[in-house]
Design an enzyme around this catalytic site. Structure first.
Site, short mmCIF file in Angstrom:
data_model
loop_
_atom_site.label_atom_id
_atom_site.label_comp_id
_atom_site.label_asym_id
_atom_site.label_seq_id
_atom_site.Cartn_x
_atom_site.Cartn_y
_atom_site.Cartn_z
N LEU A 252 6.64 3.00 1.49
CA LEU A 252 7.60 1.90 1.54
C LEU A 252 8.74 2.19 2.51
CD1 LEU A 252 7.85 1.01 -2.27
CD2 LEU A 252 6.26 0.13 -0.54
N GLY B 298 4.78 -9.93 3.96
CA GLY B 298 5.57 -9.85 5.18
C GLY B 298 4.94 -10.65 6.32
N MET C 124 0.85 -1.19 0.00
CA MET C 124 0.00 0.00 0.00
C MET C 124 0.88 1.25 0.00
SD MET C 124 -3.46 -0.90 1.98
CE MET C 124 -2.90 -0.58 3.62
N SER D 101 4.98 1.19 8.46
CA SER D 101 4.71 2.56 8.01
C SER D 101 4.12 3.39 9.14
CB SER D 101 3.73 2.54 6.84
OG SER D 101 4.11 1.57 5.91
N GLN E 71 -10.17 -2.11 2.88
CA GLN E 71 -9.65 -2.78 4.07
C GLN E 71 -9.49 -1.85 5.26
OE1 GLN E 71 -5.87 -3.90 1.92
NE2 GLN E 71 -5.01 -3.67 3.94
N LYS F 150 5.17 -9.75 9.22
CA LYS F 150 4.74 -8.73 10.18
C LYS F 150 3.22 -8.80 10.35
CE LYS F 150 4.57 -4.51 12.15
NZ LYS F 150 3.25 -4.12 11.81
N HIS G 251 9.63 -3.43 3.25
CA HIS G 251 9.11 -3.72 1.90
C HIS G 251 10.25 -4.09 0.96
CE1 HIS G 251 5.86 -0.87 3.35
NE2 HIS G 251 5.13 -1.89 2.93
O1 PAF Z 1 -0.15 -5.74 3.76
C1 PAF Z 1 -0.55 -4.83 3.02
O2 PAF Z 1 0.16 -3.84 2.74
C2 PAF Z 1 -1.94 -4.90 2.41
O3 PAF Z 1 -2.83 -5.50 3.31
C3 PAF Z 1 -1.98 -5.63 1.07
C4 PAF Z 1 -1.56 -7.08 1.18
C5 PAF Z 1 -1.06 -4.92 0.07
C6 PAF Z 1 -3.40 -5.60 0.50
O4 PAF Z 1 -3.86 -4.31 0.32
#
Ligand code: PAF
Length: 267
Positions: free
Chosen positions: A31, A145, A28, A184, A59, A147, A35
């Site tokens: 970074l 990840g 998302m 982040s 989400q 995490k 990442h």
């Molecule tokens: O972990 C994330 O950054 C997000 O949940 C993902 C997997 C990119 C889905 O939007």
């Protein structure tokens, strides 16, 4: 190379798939080194690597949280440039969810406790966008990840249940020198709170070594955390209560200065 359209990406990927394995690192944005470690793992395990950057509105649990999420496309592109990824896919929300979009992927079982219970709809949003990213990129392998441990287990479950032809790979959490898992969200902490945040991995480590949960929770509160949402051992795969003879994971979510931190360690 930044690509915003699915058709454009697929035209490239069709060519790549004739000669090699295509890898995806879904993100998302915002970074950080964590990442980049996913990207490096992907570059070792695939011939071509796509990094997707999409702040998935489905989400988030509130419009305020979505609005607060950092959008740092130029900085993200600059971080990725020296790594030489093959494509950075940055679709607009309309490209992912065009008018009339009416489908959703929901996962049961592993998606229900912990984050699933505390953030209703969150994993449906994740499962839906990850399914779409798999379809849009036609990737053979994807890296996530550790995490977000529960997210990783939810995606593994979904891929197995729906016969999605993508190999899902987890990458261990990268930590700052004081042990705090890279995220982040850490950037939202004041310098003072950032220093206190190291209490989370510290007390988790103590708990994994035998300190009772109530002492670890009291330790976190004494260190300045406002609230502990969960701090408990779970079955590493199903996220149910631990089962004798099966790997366990210690998972935590706690609030510090209005920022929700999550972490997990093998235990
Ligand atoms: O972990 C994330 O950054 C997000 O949940 C993902 C997997 C990119 C889905 O939007």
């Amino acid at each position: 190379m930044i690509i915003r359209r699915v058709n454009e990406l697929r035209a490239l990927v069709r060519g790549w798939k004739k000669t090699g394995v295509v890898g995806l690192v879904p993100t998302m944005g915002a970074l950080h080194q964590g990442h980049l470690s996913l990207v490096q793992a992907a570059q070792q395990g695939a011939d071509r690597v796509i990094v997707s950057i999409f702040v998935n509105p489905r989400q988030f649990n509130s419009a305020a949280d979505l609005a607060k999420y950092p959008r740092t496309e130029a900085a993200d592109a600059a971080l990725l440039a020296p790594l030489g990824v093959d494509a950075v896919f940055v679709p607009d929300p309309d490209e992912v969810y065009p008018p009339g979009f009416a489908s959703e992927v929901t996962v049961g079982g592993v998606a229900l406790p912990l984050e699933g219970a505390l953030r209703p709809g969150h994993f449906a949003g994740v499962a839906t966008v990850v399914t779409k990213l798999f379809g849009m990129t036609m990737a053979d392998r994807a890296w996530f990840g550790e995490k977000d441990w529960q997210q990783l287990q939810v995606i593994r479950r979904m891929v197995a249940d729906l016969n999605i032809p993508v190999e899902v790979l987890g990458v261990p959490t990268l930590r700052d020198p004081d042990g705090l898992a890279m995220s982040s969200r850490n950037a939202r902490l004041s310098a003072q709170a950032r220093a206190r945040a190291a209490a989370l991995p510290l007390w988790m480590g103590r708990m994994a070594a035998g300190t009772p949960a109530h002492e670890a929770e009291a330790g976190l509160l004494a260190a300045g955390f406002d609230r502990v949402e969960y701090l408990a051992f779970h079955d590493a795969e199903t996220l149910d209560a631990p089962r004798p003879g099966h790997p366990r994971r210690l998972l935590a979510a706690a609030w510090l200065e209005g920022v929700r931190l999550i972490d997990n360690i093998p235990a």
